[in-house]
Structures are given as C-alpha cells and as structure tokens.
Design an enzyme around this catalytic site. Structure first.
Site, PDB file in Angstrom:
ATOM      1  N   HIS A  63     -12.387  87.312  46.073  1.00  0.00           N
ATOM      2  CA  HIS A  63     -12.420  88.644  45.468  1.00  0.00           C
ATOM      3  C   HIS A  63     -11.790  88.610  44.083  1.00  0.00           C
ATOM      4  O   HIS A  63     -10.921  87.788  43.801  1.00  0.00           O
ATOM      5  CB  HIS A  63     -11.651  89.664  46.325  1.00  0.00           C
ATOM      6  CG  HIS A  63     -12.106  89.736  47.742  1.00  0.00           C
ATOM      7  ND1 HIS A  63     -13.278  90.341  48.121  1.00  0.00           N
ATOM      8  CD2 HIS A  63     -11.540  89.262  48.887  1.00  0.00           C
ATOM      9  CE1 HIS A  63     -13.412  90.250  49.433  1.00  0.00           C
ATOM     10  NE2 HIS A  63     -12.377  89.595  49.920  1.00  0.00           N
TER      11      HIS A  63
ATOM     12  N   HIS B 139       0.115  82.508  49.769  1.00  0.00           N
ATOM     13  CA  HIS B 139       0.726  82.126  48.496  1.00  0.00           C
ATOM     14  C   HIS B 139       0.483  83.201  47.443  1.00  0.00           C
ATOM     15  O   HIS B 139      -0.601  83.798  47.391  1.00  0.00           O
ATOM     16  CB  HIS B 139       0.155  80.786  48.015  1.00  0.00           C
ATOM     17  CG  HIS B 139       0.208  79.713  49.048  1.00  0.00           C
ATOM     18  ND1 HIS B 139       1.371  79.058  49.387  1.00  0.00           N
ATOM     19  CD2 HIS B 139      -0.759  79.184  49.857  1.00  0.00           C
ATOM     20  CE1 HIS B 139       1.124  78.180  50.346  1.00  0.00           C
ATOM     21  NE2 HIS B 139      -0.162  78.237  50.640  1.00  0.00           N
TER      22      HIS B 139
ATOM     23  N   HIS C 116       1.942  86.453  37.428  1.00  0.00           N
ATOM     24  CA  HIS C 116       2.089  86.162  36.008  1.00  0.00           C
ATOM     25  C   HIS C 116       3.565  86.089  35.611  1.00  0.00           C
ATOM     26  O   HIS C 116       4.373  86.927  36.007  1.00  0.00           O
ATOM     27  CB  HIS C 116       1.366  87.233  35.196  1.00  0.00           C
ATOM     28  CG  HIS C 116       1.696  87.209  33.739  1.00  0.00           C
ATOM     29  ND1 HIS C 116       1.560  86.083  32.967  1.00  0.00           N
ATOM     30  CD2 HIS C 116       2.173  88.183  32.910  1.00  0.00           C
ATOM     31  CE1 HIS C 116       1.929  86.362  31.729  1.00  0.00           C
ATOM     32  NE2 HIS C 116       2.306  87.609  31.669  1.00  0.00           N
TER      33      HIS C 116
ATOM     34  N   ASN D  69       6.563  81.785  29.466  1.00  0.00           N
ATOM     35  CA  ASN D  69       5.386  82.643  29.580  1.00  0.00           C
ATOM     36  C   ASN D  69       4.253  82.014  28.776  1.00  0.00           C
ATOM     37  O   ASN D  69       4.233  82.103  27.548  1.00  0.00           O
ATOM     38  CB  ASN D  69       5.706  84.049  29.068  1.00  0.00           C
ATOM     39  CG  ASN D  69       4.534  85.010  29.196  1.00  0.00           C
ATOM     40  OD1 ASN D  69       3.415  84.602  29.493  1.00  0.00           O
ATOM     41  ND2 ASN D  69       4.783  86.278  28.965  1.00  0.00           N
TER      42      ASN D  69
END
Length: 461
Positions: A272, A357, A361, A394
C-alpha cells in the site's frame, strides 16, 4: 497435480469469479452430454481462462528487487563541534546565530560521524552550481552503481526512471543526468520530482507503482537524494538556520519490478501507499526579511502539522491494514467526537498489530519523540530511525531507506514481516508505504552502509 487440485488452488485466489466460470462451463457441458468430445475441450478452456486471469492478476504486483544507500567518504565526516567551529570561521554568522546552531545540534540526536559535502568544509564554503553538480554526481552515480552491482542489472533493462531532489533542480534535469551518464535507452520514461521535501522518496515510489501498473514486464529505477550545497543558508534568520544544522549528505536507489518471475529474487512486495497534504507554510523556501538571502524556513507549527498529517494518513491507510476491531474502535471514537462529544479524543489505532518494523523519517529527535508517542512505539521499534538520525543525520527523502537498511543489517527482517515507512515533507505532506518481506534478509550476504559497524548500535543518543 490432478484437475480437482488445480481447481481448488485457483478457486482460493478468487472464489466468486471462478465459481461463475465453472458454473457456465458445467452448464455447457451438460447441454452437450451426448457428445463426450466437448468435455476435455471445455475443461481445457476453463483451465486456460483461469490461468490467464491468475497470471494477469499476479503481474499487477510490484516488487522491490533491492535497494542501496550511499555512504560518503570518511573525509566528509563532520562532528558537531567541527560544524560549529567551521561556522564561526565563515564570517557571516553573528554570535547569537552560532549559539543557536550549537543548541540545535545538541538537541538534534546526531552523533559525530554524519556527513557533509566536502565543499562545505572549506573556508569559506563554495556554494555554487558547479559544486552542487559535483555533489550530485558523487551521490547519484555512487548509489546507482552500487545498486546495479547488487542486482546484476543491465542499464538497458531499465524502462522507467524517477529522480527526486527538493532544492537543486538544474537544467538538464537530474533524470536526464542519469540517462546521459548511463546511456539509457531512448524509450526510457523519465520523471524528475522537485520541491516535495523529505517525503518525495515515497512519492516517487508511488509514481513508479502507478506506471508499473500500466507498463507490463518493466523495471523502474527510483533515485532519492538532497543536494546540500544548493540549500546552504548564510544569513541569520533562526528558522532558516535550522536546515543547515539538520540536513546531511545521503541518497538511495531503489529497483522496482512488475515481472512475476522477480518474486523469487526480490526482497519485498509493495502492498500500500498513502499520502495526505495540509499546513502549506510549515516548510517554505523564501528570502529572509533583513538580508534577502534565500533559505528554507521551518515554522513553529511544524510538529503540529506533522501530527495532523499523520492522523489523516492513518485514516486513509487504516482501512487496508488494521484489524476489524481496531477499525471499529477508531470509527466509533470519530463519530462520537464529531456528533456527541467534541472534547473526546479520537482513538489512535494500534499499528503494532499490523507491522513488525517501523521506518520513520529522521526529521529530528523531536519528530521521532512525537511519532513514538502518537503511535505508542517501543524503544526497539523506533530504534532504526533513532540510530539512522544518530549515524547519518537527516538525509531527507532517502532517510527511510537507511532505517530499513538498519533493520536488515541487524538481521531483523524475516519472511512475511510487514514494514511501514513514514515520511514528512513540504506541502505539508505525510506519505507512507507498506512492504511485505518475501524472504529472510541475510545481513552477511546483503551488504549495506551499516554492515561494517552495526555491532556498535544501538547507542544512547
């Protein structure tokens, strides 16, 4: 396999459709019962029809054959203390700006081995198009070369190419840069996504999925990165200085396929994808008010925007992955809040029942703390994202792939495991992708950027 066994197998795939076909063929056979030659012929037609339908159905699946994450050279490592010392020497930052950046780094969740572009370590930094191109080629060519080596793919077999980078958008585009360097076929479909921020990597995967639904027997290459040279801010606006502190060099290349035979060698099956947009000004590229220097401003509403976007995304995704009881709890609380008690808190579904899992981000420690709280995740479940932030910082749209690579390097991925990737970006966007592991991932054979040092993690960040 007997004819009856074959029928039972196909019936399990789509009961109503196949029962209808069988009924029709049985009726035809009865009408021709006096002529036995029609019986084997009709049964053969039935099996052929079912086989065609089944193969067509299977061909619509999208497989993740493999992926690779970029690991820069050791010369690009920049400890937090080094970053502050270099910033002092630049000369354009006021003392209060230096102190502000130091506080941001202290709270960032970073370790001392994150990577910055080599040109950023020079005094003064070389912020120009030529250096941005050099950074681009180093990251993109490096990670694509690694992926081609891992998958043993030939570049001429790539049918679809999608690149994404938020800030650096040269002409020709990044997708054209890849086509030119690897001499891809003229008929390859090329797309370049820009301005979508850290969620663009999952947006690119969704675009690849949509294209693979149309173009059968094809391979799609997705390349996600962010070029820091073009995003460096040299002014003193605090909301723009944050991006200097948080973003680091990284990139990922992902190979997707809709070829049925690839299911045997692929790592994951795409289940999905979902998205949600709101809070337009949360991440905004603009010029500052004093010096008219361009940068990316992060608003104070960023955390609330992330929470709101995630909740709306959950509403969309939940109906596909949540158990029925969890859906009922959520729907009931939603109805009660809307029509009966506006002060009632809407029930947050337990996504731990759906996924083994979580790859969230690595926007920053505060973002991860909020996501852990909202989703009720354990320290073990949030660990891949926290350690990715600590080790690589990041890396924007590629960060969720470093988190997945961490899970693989730890030997956590087993056949049948479900993985949820969650990314946030400008817009404000929340994008999610759900994968199902097709096999156990062997950390010894499947080498990635974590492999030679994963034994050092987790650490206390």
């Amino acid at each position: 396999m007997s004819m009856s066994s074959m029928l039972l197998f196909f019936l399990a795939q789509s009961k109503s459709f196949f029962l209808s076909i069988i009924t029709v063929f049985l009726n035809i056979q009865i009408s021709f019962k006096s002529n036995y030659i029609f019986s084997p012929f009709l049964w053969c037609c039935l099996i052929a029809s079912i086989s065609t339908f089944y193969l067509k159905k299977c061909s619509k699946k999208v497989y993740l054959v493999d992926f690779a994450c970029y690991k820069p050279l050791p010369s690009c490592i920049c400890a937090k203390e080094m970053f502050i010392e270099k910033s002092k020497l630049v000369g354009s930052f006021r003392d209060e700006s230096i102190n502000f950046q130091s506080k941001i780094l202290d709270r960032s969740g970073f370790g001392d081995k994150t990577y910055v572009p080599e040109d950023s370590l020079r005094i003064p930094p070389r912020i120009c198009t030529s250096e941005a191109r050099r950074e681009t080629e180093s990251v993109i060519f490096g990670v694509v070369d690694e992926l081609l080596l891992k998958t043993k793919m030939k570049v001429e077999d790539i049918d679809i190419l999608i690149t994404n980078c938020c800030i650096f958008n040269p002409s020709p585009s990044l997708s054209t840069v890849v086509v030119n360097h690897y001499k891809l076929e003229d008929q390859v479909l090329c797309y370049n996504l820009s301005g979508m921020g850290c969620s663009a990597g999952l947006v690119a995967v969704d675009l690849a999925k949509q294209l693979l639904m149309v173009h059968q027997n094809s391979y799609a290459l997705v390349v996600s990165t962010e070029i820091l040279n073009s995003g460096w801010y040299s002014g003193n606006n605090r909301s723009m200085l944050v991006t200097n502190c948080l973003f680091r060099v990284g990139g990922a290349a992902i190979l997707l396929s809709n070829i049925s035979s690839d299911s045997r060698r692929s790592k994951y099956d795409l289940k999905h994808t979902g998205s949600q947009d709101n809070c337009y000004n949360s991440v905004l590229q603009k010029e500052d008010e004093t010096d008219k220097i361009r940068g990316i401003a992060l608003s104070n509403d960023l955390m609330s925007s992330a929470g709101l976007a995630l909740k709306e995304n959950i509403t969309t995704l939940g109906k596909y992955v949540l158990p029925l009881l969890e859906q009922l709890k959520f729907a009931t609380s939603f109805v009660v809040k809307k029509y009966i008690n506006k002060n009632m808190k809407v029930y947050t579904p337990d996504f731990k029942l759906c996924f083994e899992h979580f790859c969230i981000h690595t926007g920053g420690k505060a973002v991860q703390d909020e996501m852990q709280k909202v989703l009720g995740l354990s320290d073990w479940q949030i660990e891949p994202s926290r350690m990715t932030l600590y080790r690589f910082g990041n890396t924007s749209s590629s960060s969720v792939w470093y988190a997945l690579a961490y899970c693989e390097a730890k030997g956590r991925i087993r056949k049948g495991d479900r993985i949820w990737q969650v990314a946030f970006g400008s817009g404000f966007k929340c994008n999610t992708t759900v994968w199902c592991a097709l096999r156990n991932v062997d950390p010894i054979k499947d080498i990635n950027p974590w492999s030679d040092e994963v034994h050092e993690f987790p650490v206390d960040d």
